[in-house]
Design a protein around this motif. Sequence first.
Motif, PDB file in Angstrom:
ATOM      1  N   GLU A 168      -5.581  11.466   5.491  1.00  0.00           N
ATOM      2  CA  GLU A 168      -6.232  10.651   4.733  1.00  0.00           C
ATOM      3  C   GLU A 168      -5.590  10.908   3.178  1.00  0.00           C
ATOM      4  O   GLU A 168      -5.483  10.080   2.279  1.00  0.00           O
ATOM      5  CB  GLU A 168      -7.625  11.005   4.441  1.00  0.00           C
ATOM      6  CG  GLU A 168      -8.650  10.438   3.424  1.00  0.00           C
ATOM      7  CD  GLU A 168      -9.784  11.130   3.146  1.00  0.00           C
ATOM      8  OE1 GLU A 168      -9.936  12.183   3.583  1.00  0.00           O
ATOM      9  OE2 GLU A 168     -10.805  10.304   2.619  1.00  0.00           O
ATOM     10  N   SER A 169      -5.170  12.387   3.008  1.00  0.00           N
ATOM     11  CA  SER A 169      -4.708  12.606   1.598  1.00  0.00           C
ATOM     12  C   SER A 169      -3.499  11.953   1.605  1.00  0.00           C
ATOM     13  O   SER A 169      -2.853  11.346   0.527  1.00  0.00           O
ATOM     14  CB  SER A 169      -4.878  14.050   1.361  1.00  0.00           C
ATOM     15  OG  SER A 169      -3.508  14.537   1.350  1.00  0.00           O
ATOM     16  N   SER A 170      -2.523  11.765   2.676  1.00  0.00           N
ATOM     17  CA  SER A 170      -1.015  11.438   2.801  1.00  0.00           C
ATOM     18  C   SER A 170      -1.313   9.799   2.346  1.00  0.00           C
ATOM     19  O   SER A 170      -0.716   8.966   1.519  1.00  0.00           O
ATOM     20  CB  SER A 170      -0.200  11.550   4.010  1.00  0.00           C
ATOM     21  OG  SER A 170      -0.025  12.865   3.977  1.00  0.00           O
ATOM     22  N   ALA A 171      -2.262   9.242   3.043  1.00  0.00           N
ATOM     23  CA  ALA A 171      -2.198   7.776   2.829  1.00  0.00           C
ATOM     24  C   ALA A 171      -2.773   7.312   1.449  1.00  0.00           C
ATOM     25  O   ALA A 171      -2.422   6.389   1.022  1.00  0.00           O
ATOM     26  CB  ALA A 171      -3.263   7.097   3.883  1.00  0.00           C
ATOM     27  N   LYS A 172      -3.617   8.186   0.768  1.00  0.00           N
ATOM     28  CA  LYS A 172      -3.968   7.954  -0.602  1.00  0.00           C
ATOM     29  C   LYS A 172      -2.762   7.972  -1.457  1.00  0.00           C
ATOM     30  O   LYS A 172      -3.063   7.471  -2.730  1.00  0.00           O
ATOM     31  CB  LYS A 172      -5.262   8.824  -0.862  1.00  0.00           C
ATOM     32  CG  LYS A 172      -6.616   8.333  -0.280  1.00  0.00           C
ATOM     33  CD  LYS A 172      -7.588   9.026  -0.847  1.00  0.00           C
ATOM     34  CE  LYS A 172      -8.996   8.192  -0.175  1.00  0.00           C
ATOM     35  NZ  LYS A 172     -10.095   9.234  -0.379  1.00  0.00           N
ATOM     36  N   GLU A 173      -1.794   8.391  -1.178  1.00  0.00           N
ATOM     37  CA  GLU A 173      -0.798   8.420  -2.095  1.00  0.00           C
ATOM     38  C   GLU A 173       0.064   7.200  -2.136  1.00  0.00           C
ATOM     39  O   GLU A 173       0.726   6.823  -3.315  1.00  0.00           O
ATOM     40  CB  GLU A 173       0.251   9.533  -1.614  1.00  0.00           C
ATOM     41  CG  GLU A 173      -0.185  11.104  -1.864  1.00  0.00           C
ATOM     42  CD  GLU A 173       0.667  12.030  -1.349  1.00  0.00           C
ATOM     43  OE1 GLU A 173       1.959  11.440  -0.880  1.00  0.00           O
ATOM     44  OE2 GLU A 173       0.298  13.225  -0.964  1.00  0.00           O
ATOM     45  N   VAL A 174      -0.075   6.295  -0.969  1.00  0.00           N
ATOM     46  CA  VAL A 174       0.408   4.960  -1.214  1.00  0.00           C
ATOM     47  C   VAL A 174      -0.049   4.364  -2.195  1.00  0.00           C
ATOM     48  O   VAL A 174      -1.437   3.944  -2.644  1.00  0.00           O
ATOM     49  CB  VAL A 174       0.066   4.356   0.167  1.00  0.00           C
ATOM     50  CG1 VAL A 174       0.850   3.046   0.216  1.00  0.00           C
ATOM     51  CG2 VAL A 174       0.900   5.047   1.483  1.00  0.00           C
TER      52      VAL A 174
ATOM     53  N   PRO B 265       3.793   3.475   7.303  1.00  0.00           N
ATOM     54  CA  PRO B 265       5.333   3.593   6.959  1.00  0.00           C
ATOM     55  C   PRO B 265       5.532   3.919   5.364  1.00  0.00           C
ATOM     56  O   PRO B 265       6.395   4.820   5.286  1.00  0.00           O
ATOM     57  CB  PRO B 265       5.982   2.158   7.074  1.00  0.00           C
ATOM     58  CG  PRO B 265       5.082   1.256   8.096  1.00  0.00           C
ATOM     59  CD  PRO B 265       3.799   1.887   7.621  1.00  0.00           C
ATOM     60  N   GLU B 266       4.866   3.600   4.527  1.00  0.00           N
ATOM     61  CA  GLU B 266       4.989   4.077   3.340  1.00  0.00           C
ATOM     62  C   GLU B 266       4.695   5.414   2.952  1.00  0.00           C
ATOM     63  O   GLU B 266       5.258   6.041   2.166  1.00  0.00           O
ATOM     64  CB  GLU B 266       4.273   3.208   2.285  1.00  0.00           C
ATOM     65  CG  GLU B 266       4.901   1.922   2.065  1.00  0.00           C
ATOM     66  CD  GLU B 266       5.990   1.667   1.422  1.00  0.00           C
ATOM     67  OE1 GLU B 266       6.193   2.137   0.183  1.00  0.00           O
ATOM     68  OE2 GLU B 266       7.136   1.282   1.992  1.00  0.00           O
ATOM     69  N   ALA B 267       3.860   5.882   3.863  1.00  0.00           N
ATOM     70  CA  ALA B 267       3.304   7.390   3.715  1.00  0.00           C
ATOM     71  C   ALA B 267       4.161   8.245   4.679  1.00  0.00           C
ATOM     72  O   ALA B 267       3.904   9.423   4.753  1.00  0.00           O
ATOM     73  CB  ALA B 267       1.770   7.462   4.033  1.00  0.00           C
ATOM     74  N   LYS B 268       5.043   7.643   5.428  1.00  0.00           N
ATOM     75  CA  LYS B 268       5.691   8.472   6.527  1.00  0.00           C
ATOM     76  C   LYS B 268       6.222   9.852   5.974  1.00  0.00           C
ATOM     77  O   LYS B 268       5.992  10.813   6.835  1.00  0.00           O
ATOM     78  CB  LYS B 268       6.974   7.698   6.974  1.00  0.00           C
ATOM     79  CG  LYS B 268       7.367   8.315   8.296  1.00  0.00           C
ATOM     80  CD  LYS B 268       8.031   7.195   9.230  1.00  0.00           C
ATOM     81  CE  LYS B 268       9.504   7.088   8.741  1.00  0.00           C
ATOM     82  NZ  LYS B 268      10.155   5.907   9.176  1.00  0.00           N
ATOM     83  N   PRO B 269       7.106   9.993   4.870  1.00  0.00           N
ATOM     84  CA  PRO B 269       7.553  11.194   4.281  1.00  0.00           C
ATOM     85  C   PRO B 269       6.405  12.202   4.465  1.00  0.00           C
ATOM     86  O   PRO B 269       6.405  13.321   4.710  1.00  0.00           O
ATOM     87  CB  PRO B 269       8.171  11.075   3.050  1.00  0.00           C
ATOM     88  CG  PRO B 269       8.795   9.506   3.242  1.00  0.00           C
ATOM     89  CD  PRO B 269       7.464   8.990   3.833  1.00  0.00           C
ATOM     90  N   SER B 270       5.564  11.759   3.549  1.00  0.00           N
ATOM     91  CA  SER B 270       4.123  12.774   3.453  1.00  0.00           C
ATOM     92  C   SER B 270       3.456  13.231   4.764  1.00  0.00           C
ATOM     93  O   SER B 270       3.025  14.429   4.654  1.00  0.00           O
ATOM     94  CB  SER B 270       2.956  12.029   2.236  1.00  0.00           C
ATOM     95  OG  SER B 270       2.091  12.875   2.114  1.00  0.00           O
ATOM     96  N   LEU B 271       3.345  12.108   5.534  1.00  0.00           N
ATOM     97  CA  LEU B 271       2.663  12.369   6.701  1.00  0.00           C
ATOM     98  C   LEU B 271       3.506  13.434   7.514  1.00  0.00           C
ATOM     99  O   LEU B 271       2.907  14.265   8.339  1.00  0.00           O
ATOM    100  CB  LEU B 271       2.787  11.078   7.589  1.00  0.00           C
ATOM    101  CG  LEU B 271       1.424  10.178   7.173  1.00  0.00           C
ATOM    102  CD1 LEU B 271       1.734   8.709   8.038  1.00  0.00           C
ATOM    103  CD2 LEU B 271       0.175  10.487   7.412  1.00  0.00           C
ATOM    104  N   ILE B 272       4.862  13.260   7.675  1.00  0.00           N
ATOM    105  CA  ILE B 272       5.794  14.184   8.127  1.00  0.00           C
ATOM    106  C   ILE B 272       5.463  15.679   7.615  1.00  0.00           C
ATOM    107  O   ILE B 272       5.255  16.675   8.469  1.00  0.00           O
ATOM    108  CB  ILE B 272       7.106  13.895   8.133  1.00  0.00           C
ATOM    109  CG1 ILE B 272       7.228  12.676   9.210  1.00  0.00           C
ATOM    110  CG2 ILE B 272       8.040  14.855   8.780  1.00  0.00           C
ATOM    111  CD1 ILE B 272       8.523  11.813   9.220  1.00  0.00           C
TER     112      ILE B 272
END
Lengths: 339, 220
Positions: free
Chosen positions: B110-116, B141-148
């Motif tokens: 959730e927190s990664s996705a909210k960075e998009v 895809p846009e949040a990928k680096p943060s998701l990883i």
Amino acid sequence: MTQTPIIELKNLNKTFGTGEEAVVALDDINISIYPGEIFGIIGLSGAGKSTLVRCMNLLERPTAGSVIFDGTDITSLSDKALRNIRRSIGMIFQSFNLLMQRTALDNVCFPLEIAGVPKKEARSRARELLRTVGLGDKEKAYPAQLSGGQKQRVAIARALATNPKVILCDEATSALDPTTTQSILALLKELNQRLGVTIVIITHEMKVIEQICNRVAIIDKSHIEEMGPVDEVFRHPRTQAAKKMIFPSGDVVEEVTGYGKLLRLVFDGNAANRPIIANMVLKCGSPVNIVFADTKRIDDKIYGHMIVQLPENEEKVRQILTYLDMEEIAYEEEEYDVQ
Amino acid sequence: MFSEGMFSLMGTGLLETLYMTVVSTVMAYLIGLPVGMILVVTDKEGIRPNPTINRIVGSIVNLLRSVPFIILLVAVMPVTRFIAGTTIGSTATVVPLVIAAAPFVARMVESSAKEVDRGVIEASLSMGASTLEVVLKVIIPEAKPSLIVGAAIATTTILGYSAMSGVVGGGGLGDIAIRYGYHRSQTDIMLVMVVILVLLVQIFQEIGNIIARKCDKRIR
């Protein structure tokens, strides 16, 4: 114009929040935009212009009123039908809004992917579009490697991908430097002429309107204050809001002291070749104080714009006005305290 | 101090720990990723605001997150027995690990996705993207680096949880550390286990950071 509008807003209202906290963003907006024109909407920040453009593709749902696109009231459509309609309305933004993890080419492919175009076909169309916007050599670049102007070009190519009938531009040049702004506006104008795509431009910069718009609407405090062909609105602004938008010279006028009338003169292209002011001074035998002068290019015609302070003598003023009437120079009395 | 039997015990322990960690992380993401996306999409700033769903899912996530793992481990034993057939060993430990980690993963996602950037999402909506397309083609895809990076944090957290399961015979390095170090007071063995766990955490985190940096196209 007798053709049917491509976008028609009828009695549009938008209110954010409810009850005591309700904020009216748009109040009874009526606009018709015709196929092939470049329509500008200008207003200061907070006037409601961004909300207005978002109502045109229902990114923002109006509280009341209808949005008619190409003959269909899109406020009553199902989600699926609306998504289809949105493919006919491209949009570009102040902050470009490109997908940062995709190359320029893949960014342009994105709307085609959503529209279900086969990948190979999408790629070749995207390549062609990147060439159209002058970025044929940047297809493998990521947005982070591009300049602001290049990013906006990619965004324009992306907006064009699905062959839209309209392109909405939300402050599309506001984040760009003056030279880049010129080139982006020139590109939009070229696309308008070549593809016949209707363009709606939202901006706070009068220069943008002057340079490429055919018609303009001035929005102030959630209302459309004035609307018409750009040169007409420019020459004879009727409302205070329009004057403020067109002649941000209020500060100049505020600093002038004295009692003589202030007169705002607008010269069109023909008058610019004659020494009007000099002749006026010679003929009437009384000097005027030039408070402000500027030239503007509207629709490829040059307009001069000047504010002069007249002598206090009533008789001289009458003579000057008669002279201006004779020379067919548009003038208007300006108030000292321009709000 | 270490007999040959000790080495093979440690080898098995390491493998068990890796097995529990990897399997639990994968399963926690299978649950946590969609749940995290539901939280983002139904948020009042999301693309499909739905306060009811958001509140219900959010409460369940918070509830599970607030139970200390050591208690959860014991509390869910009936569920563990039902799913895994037993409550001891590393396969059985996967069950409480997933139950504990999935809500944690959901919040990370959730927190990664909210960075998009909200603008990018708005742009894709303006092109006619559906909610699912926005999630799959834009947000993830846009949040990928943060998701990883988040996945690396989740993996190391799960690794830590897995060691705790040694208390109830969960297998792995933690189990060895507790049995030999605590019950038999063989401090040296416990220390070795701790060192191995520390190294594992470092390795997982570093791998995550490297992959995230490699796949992020924003920095060039």
